[in-house]
Design a protein around this motif. Structure first.
Motif, PDB file in Angstrom:
ATOM      1  N   ALA A   1       2.353  13.080  -2.985  1.00  0.00           N
ATOM      2  CA  ALA A   1       3.014  12.215  -3.664  1.00  0.00           C
ATOM      3  C   ALA A   1       3.110  12.849  -5.124  1.00  0.00           C
ATOM      4  CB  ALA A   1       2.232  10.938  -3.939  1.00  0.00           C
ATOM      5  N   ASP A   2       3.993  13.083  -6.125  1.00  0.00           N
ATOM      6  CA  ASP A   2       3.896  13.357  -7.420  1.00  0.00           C
ATOM      7  C   ASP A   2       3.301  12.175  -8.299  1.00  0.00           C
ATOM      8  OD1 ASP A   2       5.905  11.423  -7.975  1.00  0.00           O
ATOM      9  OD2 ASP A   2       7.406  12.764  -7.502  1.00  0.00           O
ATOM     10  N   ASP A   3       3.091  12.505  -9.501  1.00  0.00           N
ATOM     11  CA  ASP A   3       2.273  11.724 -10.414  1.00  0.00           C
ATOM     12  C   ASP A   3       2.805  10.241 -10.617  1.00  0.00           C
ATOM     13  OD1 ASP A   3       0.039  13.196 -10.252  1.00  0.00           O
ATOM     14  OD2 ASP A   3       0.385  14.106 -12.499  1.00  0.00           O
ATOM     15  N   ALA A   4       4.059  10.397 -10.430  1.00  0.00           N
ATOM     16  CA  ALA A   4       5.013   9.147 -10.920  1.00  0.00           C
ATOM     17  C   ALA A   4       5.058   8.324  -9.842  1.00  0.00           C
ATOM     18  CB  ALA A   4       6.488   9.711 -11.173  1.00  0.00           C
ATOM     19  N   SER A   5       5.080   8.829  -8.651  1.00  0.00           N
ATOM     20  CA  SER A   5       5.221   7.887  -7.239  1.00  0.00           C
ATOM     21  C   SER A   5       3.787   7.419  -7.160  1.00  0.00           C
ATOM     22  CB  SER A   5       5.887   8.665  -5.941  1.00  0.00           C
ATOM     23  OG  SER A   5       5.043   9.750  -5.968  1.00  0.00           O
ATOM     24  N   PHE A   6       2.811   8.291  -7.151  1.00  0.00           N
ATOM     25  CA  PHE A   6       1.441   7.938  -7.161  1.00  0.00           C
ATOM     26  C   PHE A   6       1.137   6.674  -7.845  1.00  0.00           C
ATOM     27  CE2 PHE A   6      -3.297   8.730  -6.975  1.00  0.00           C
ATOM     28  CZ  PHE A   6      -3.415   8.511  -5.897  1.00  0.00           C
ATOM     29  N   ARG A   7       1.513   6.839  -9.222  1.00  0.00           N
ATOM     30  CA  ARG A   7       1.053   5.787 -10.095  1.00  0.00           C
ATOM     31  C   ARG A   7       1.838   4.645  -9.724  1.00  0.00           C
ATOM     32  NH1 ARG A   7      -0.819   4.850 -15.326  1.00  0.00           N
ATOM     33  NH2 ARG A   7      -1.324   7.024 -15.541  1.00  0.00           N
TER      34      ARG A   7
ATOM     35  N   MET B   1       0.828  -1.090   0.117  1.00  0.00           N
ATOM     36  CA  MET B   1       0.110   0.002   0.035  1.00  0.00           C
ATOM     37  C   MET B   1       1.208   1.216  -0.092  1.00  0.00           C
ATOM     38  SD  MET B   1      -2.958   0.990   2.736  1.00  0.00           S
ATOM     39  CE  MET B   1      -3.778   2.528   2.497  1.00  0.00           C
ATOM     40  N   LEU B   2       0.554   2.221  -0.715  1.00  0.00           N
ATOM     41  CA  LEU B   2       1.345   3.332  -0.981  1.00  0.00           C
ATOM     42  C   LEU B   2       1.844   4.295   0.140  1.00  0.00           C
ATOM     43  CD1 LEU B   2       2.590   5.020  -2.894  1.00  0.00           C
ATOM     44  CD2 LEU B   2       0.496   6.268  -3.352  1.00  0.00           C
ATOM     45  N   HIS B   3       0.538   4.402   0.954  1.00  0.00           N
ATOM     46  CA  HIS B   3       1.038   5.413   2.276  1.00  0.00           C
ATOM     47  C   HIS B   3       0.849   4.490   3.590  1.00  0.00           C
ATOM     48  CE1 HIS B   3       1.599   8.475  -0.384  1.00  0.00           C
ATOM     49  NE2 HIS B   3       0.362   8.419  -0.783  1.00  0.00           N
ATOM     50  N   LEU B   4       0.094   3.554   3.702  1.00  0.00           N
ATOM     51  CA  LEU B   4      -0.002   2.781   5.008  1.00  0.00           C
ATOM     52  C   LEU B   4       1.208   1.552   5.226  1.00  0.00           C
ATOM     53  CD1 LEU B   4      -3.681   2.301   5.357  1.00  0.00           C
ATOM     54  CD2 LEU B   4      -2.168   4.220   5.953  1.00  0.00           C
ATOM     55  N   ARG B   5       2.025   1.310   4.222  1.00  0.00           N
ATOM     56  CA  ARG B   5       3.002   0.184   4.155  1.00  0.00           C
ATOM     57  C   ARG B   5       3.967   0.579   5.379  1.00  0.00           C
ATOM     58  NH1 ARG B   5       4.070  -3.677   0.595  1.00  0.00           N
ATOM     59  NH2 ARG B   5       2.644  -2.954  -0.658  1.00  0.00           N
ATOM     60  N   PRO B   6       4.342   1.767   5.736  1.00  0.00           N
ATOM     61  CA  PRO B   6       5.378   1.687   6.835  1.00  0.00           C
ATOM     62  C   PRO B   6       4.908   1.421   8.181  1.00  0.00           C
ATOM     63  CG  PRO B   6       5.360   4.005   5.411  1.00  0.00           C
ATOM     64  CD  PRO B   6       4.148   3.044   5.036  1.00  0.00           C
ATOM     65  N   PHE B   7       3.800   1.324   8.272  1.00  0.00           N
ATOM     66  CA  PHE B   7       3.066   1.288   9.588  1.00  0.00           C
ATOM     67  C   PHE B   7       2.862  -0.205  10.144  1.00  0.00           C
ATOM     68  CE2 PHE B   7       1.183   5.162   7.910  1.00  0.00           C
ATOM     69  CZ  PHE B   7       2.207   6.046   8.496  1.00  0.00           C
ATOM     70  N   VAL B   8       2.881  -1.341   9.223  1.00  0.00           N
ATOM     71  CA  VAL B   8       2.776  -2.604   9.798  1.00  0.00           C
ATOM     72  C   VAL B   8       3.629  -3.557   8.912  1.00  0.00           C
ATOM     73  CG1 VAL B   8       0.369  -2.424   9.871  1.00  0.00           C
ATOM     74  CG2 VAL B   8       1.101  -2.730   7.680  1.00  0.00           C
ATOM     75  N   GLY B   9       4.045  -4.563   9.549  1.00  0.00           N
ATOM     76  CA  GLY B   9       5.023  -5.561   8.877  1.00  0.00           C
ATOM     77  C   GLY B   9       4.446  -6.183   7.825  1.00  0.00           C
ATOM     78  N   ARG B  10       5.401  -6.707   7.003  1.00  0.00           N
ATOM     79  CA  ARG B  10       4.885  -7.384   5.669  1.00  0.00           C
ATOM     80  C   ARG B  10       4.370  -8.621   5.869  1.00  0.00           C
ATOM     81  NH1 ARG B  10       8.377  -5.640   1.726  1.00  0.00           N
ATOM     82  NH2 ARG B  10       7.900  -7.436   0.547  1.00  0.00           N
TER      83      ARG B  10
ATOM     84  N   GLN C   1      -1.255  10.761   8.335  1.00  0.00           N
ATOM     85  CA  GLN C   1      -0.066  10.582   7.406  1.00  0.00           C
ATOM     86  C   GLN C   1      -0.663   9.864   6.107  1.00  0.00           C
ATOM     87  OE1 GLN C   1       3.186   8.718   9.349  1.00  0.00           O
ATOM     88  NE2 GLN C   1       4.407   8.467   7.136  1.00  0.00           N
ATOM     89  N   ALA C   2      -1.638   9.040   6.057  1.00  0.00           N
ATOM     90  CA  ALA C   2      -2.005   8.439   4.783  1.00  0.00           C
ATOM     91  C   ALA C   2      -2.768   9.825   3.923  1.00  0.00           C
ATOM     92  CB  ALA C   2      -3.285   7.493   4.911  1.00  0.00           C
ATOM     93  N   ALA C   3      -3.381  10.651   4.561  1.00  0.00           N
ATOM     94  CA  ALA C   3      -3.951  11.785   3.828  1.00  0.00           C
ATOM     95  C   ALA C   3      -2.896  12.721   3.239  1.00  0.00           C
ATOM     96  CB  ALA C   3      -4.947  12.418   4.681  1.00  0.00           C
ATOM     97  N   ALA C   4      -1.941  12.938   4.274  1.00  0.00           N
ATOM     98  CA  ALA C   4      -0.934  13.903   3.724  1.00  0.00           C
ATOM     99  C   ALA C   4       0.126  13.232   2.729  1.00  0.00           C
ATOM    100  CB  ALA C   4       0.040  14.119   4.973  1.00  0.00           C
ATOM    101  N   GLY C   5       0.173  12.160   2.837  1.00  0.00           N
ATOM    102  CA  GLY C   5       0.887  11.302   1.806  1.00  0.00           C
ATOM    103  C   GLY C   5       0.439  11.330   0.353  1.00  0.00           C
ATOM    104  N   THR C   6      -0.968  11.317   0.300  1.00  0.00           N
ATOM    105  CA  THR C   6      -1.621  11.291  -0.800  1.00  0.00           C
ATOM    106  C   THR C   6      -1.502  12.636  -1.550  1.00  0.00           C
ATOM    107  OG1 THR C   6      -3.272   9.684   0.203  1.00  0.00           O
ATOM    108  CG2 THR C   6      -4.065  11.086  -1.810  1.00  0.00           C
ATOM    109  N   LEU C   7      -1.748  13.692  -0.765  1.00  0.00           N
ATOM    110  CA  LEU C   7      -1.582  15.109  -1.295  1.00  0.00           C
ATOM    111  C   LEU C   7       0.033  15.324  -1.685  1.00  0.00           C
ATOM    112  CD1 LEU C   7      -3.770  17.064   1.306  1.00  0.00           C
ATOM    113  CD2 LEU C   7      -4.214  16.485  -1.202  1.00  0.00           C
TER     114      LEU C   7
ATOM    115  N   THR D   1      -9.048  13.322   1.730  1.00  0.00           N
ATOM    116  CA  THR D   1     -10.182  13.521   2.708  1.00  0.00           C
ATOM    117  C   THR D   1     -10.952  12.226   2.922  1.00  0.00           C
ATOM    118  OG1 THR D   1     -10.432  15.869   2.063  1.00  0.00           O
ATOM    119  CG2 THR D   1     -12.341  14.606   3.250  1.00  0.00           C
ATOM    120  N   ALA D   2     -11.347  11.628   1.984  1.00  0.00           N
ATOM    121  CA  ALA D   2     -11.789  10.398   2.157  1.00  0.00           C
ATOM    122  C   ALA D   2     -11.286   9.199   2.916  1.00  0.00           C
ATOM    123  CB  ALA D   2     -12.240   9.637   0.743  1.00  0.00           C
ATOM    124  N   ILE D   3      -9.816   8.812   2.504  1.00  0.00           N
ATOM    125  CA  ILE D   3      -9.146   7.914   3.318  1.00  0.00           C
ATOM    126  C   ILE D   3      -8.807   8.251   4.546  1.00  0.00           C
ATOM    127  CG2 ILE D   3      -6.635   8.866   3.128  1.00  0.00           C
ATOM    128  CD1 ILE D   3      -7.805   5.195   2.556  1.00  0.00           C
TER     129      ILE D   3
END
Length: 311
Positions: free
Chosen positions: A189-195, A1-10, A181-187, A229-231
Motif C-alpha cells: 500500500a502507498d502512504d495515501a491508501s494506507f492512511r 479493515m484495510l487488508h482483511l476486508r475482502p475475506f469476510v462478509g459485511r 495477503q494481509a502482510a503483503a498488502g501492508t507492504l 511481520t507482526a500481523i
C-alpha cells in the motif's frame, strides 16, 4: 479493515472486526508532545526489541500496548497507578515511531523473550502483566512460556487465537493465506491508501474522536515491515492448545457496543468459546466500548484494574 476486508462478509466485519485487534490502524495514543512518546529505557536494560518507561514505586505492573500502538495508550492509567505501584510501560520496536532494525525477521517470539529478560534483570517479583490486543496475546504467551516470572495476566480485548474471528472452524493452516495477503498488502500500500484504510478503520476501533485521530498518526509512524511481520504472526499464533495447562491467573476483559460495535451476545459467545479451556479465567464484558476499552470507558476500566490488582 484495510487488508482483511475482502475475506469476510459485511455483517461479520461489523459485529466482530470492530472489536478485534487486526486493523492495520490498530493504534491509540494520547495527543502528547513527541518528546514524551519516546521515553528512554531504564539504564539497567537495553534492547532493540522494546523499551520500558518506569513510573512510581510499589508492586510491579507491566503494560504492553497492541498492534501499531504506542505505550501512550496506557498513559492515563499508568500515571494513576503510579501512586501505589511501580508501573513499567513497554514500547515495542517498529511501532509508533520506535526504531525497527530487524528487516523481515521474526517479531513476536523475540519480544516475549526480551520481556522475560527484562523481568529477570530488573528483579521484578511476580509482576501483573496487562496487555491490550496483540499485547494481550503477548502477555498470555509470556505466562505460558515463562510461568515463574508472571504473577497474573489481564488481556484486554484480546483472543488466544485472533483468526478465530473468521469462525470456529478456522485453523492456523486455513488462516495462512489470509495472513500472507494481509502482510503483503501492508507492504504494497502507498502512504495515501494506507492512511485512508486507517481512517476508515479507526471509526470502528474507538468511540472517542481524539483516539481515532491519534491512532492514525501513530500507525503511519510505524515501520511497514514490522507491521507486516507482526500481523502475519499474530494471525497464525494459536495459544489455545496450551491454555488448559496454565496456572497463572488470567482475566480477559472484552468490549461490546450494541450501537455499531460487537453486540453483547455475540461478544459473550466468542470470548466464552475461545477461553473455554483456560482454568479459572475471569471474563469481564465492558459495554458501550469498542476495541480501545481504556479510552472509551476509562473509569470502568480503572475499576476493573483495581480489582484485578487487589486479588
Amino acid at each position: 479493515m484495510l487488508h482483511l476486508r475482502p475475506f469476510v462478509g459485511r455483517p461479520v466485519l461489523r459485529a466482530l472486526f470492530l472489536a478485534s485487534a487486526l486493523l492495520l490502524a490498530g493504534g491509540i495514543l494520547s495527543l502528547v508532545a513527541p518528546r514524551m512518546a519516546f521515553a528512554q529505557s531504564t539504564p539497567a536494560f537495553t534492547s532493540d526489541r522494546l523499551s520500558v518507561e518506569v513510573l512510581g514505586s510499589g508492586p510491579d505492573v507491566i503494560f504492553i500496548p497492541g498492534y501499531a500502538s504506542s505505550r501512550e495508550v496506557w498513559r492515563a492509567e499508568a500515571e494513576r497507578l503510579s501512586a501505589t505501584h511501580r508501573v513499567h510501560m513497554v514500547q515495542l520496536a517498529g511501532f509508533a515511531g520506535e526504531p525497527w532494525v530487524h528487516g523481515d525477521g521474526p517479531f513476536v517470539q523475540p519480544v516475549i523473550d526480551e520481556l522475560a529478560r527484562y523481568i529477570d534483570e530488573a528483579g521484578l517479583q511476580s509482576p501483573a502483566v496487562i496487555g491490550h490486543s496483540m499485547g494481550g496475546m503477548s502477555a498470555l504467551m509470556l505466562a505460558q512460556q515463562y510461568p515463574a516470572l508472571v504473577g497474573k495476566v489481564m488481556s484486554v480485548d484480546s483472543l488466544p487465537f485472533f483468526s478465530a474471528l473468521f469462525g470456529p472452524q478456522v485453523t492456523v493452516d486455513t488462516a495462512r493465506p489470509f495472513a500472507e495477503q494481509a502482510a503483503a498488502g501492508t507492504l504494497a500500500a502507498d502512504d495515501a491508501s494506507f492512511r485512508a484504510g486507517q481512517l476508515q478503520g479507526a471509526v470502528g476501533y474507538a468511540n472517542d474522536p481524539a483516539t481515532r485521530t491519534a491512532m492514525v498518526e501513530w500507525g503511519m509512524a510505524s515501520d511497514r515491515q514490522a507491521l507486516a511481520t507482526a500481523i502475519k504472526e499474530v494471525m497464525l499464533t494459536d495459544l489455545r492448545p496450551a491454555l488448559l495447562a496454565m496456572t497463572t491467573p488470567v482475566w480477559a476483559v472484552y468490549a461490546a457496543d450494541a450501537n455499531g460495535g460487537a453486540p453483547p451476545a455475540m461478544a459473550d459467545a466468542l470470548w466464552q468459546r475461545e477461553y473455554a479451556t483456560l482454568p479459572g479465567v475471569e471474563l469481564i464484558r465492558v459495554d458501550d466500548s469498542r476495541h480501545f476499552i481504556m479510552a472509551d470507558q476509562p473509569e470502568r476500566f480503572s475499576q476493573i484494574v483495581d480489582r484485578f490488582l487487589a486479588e
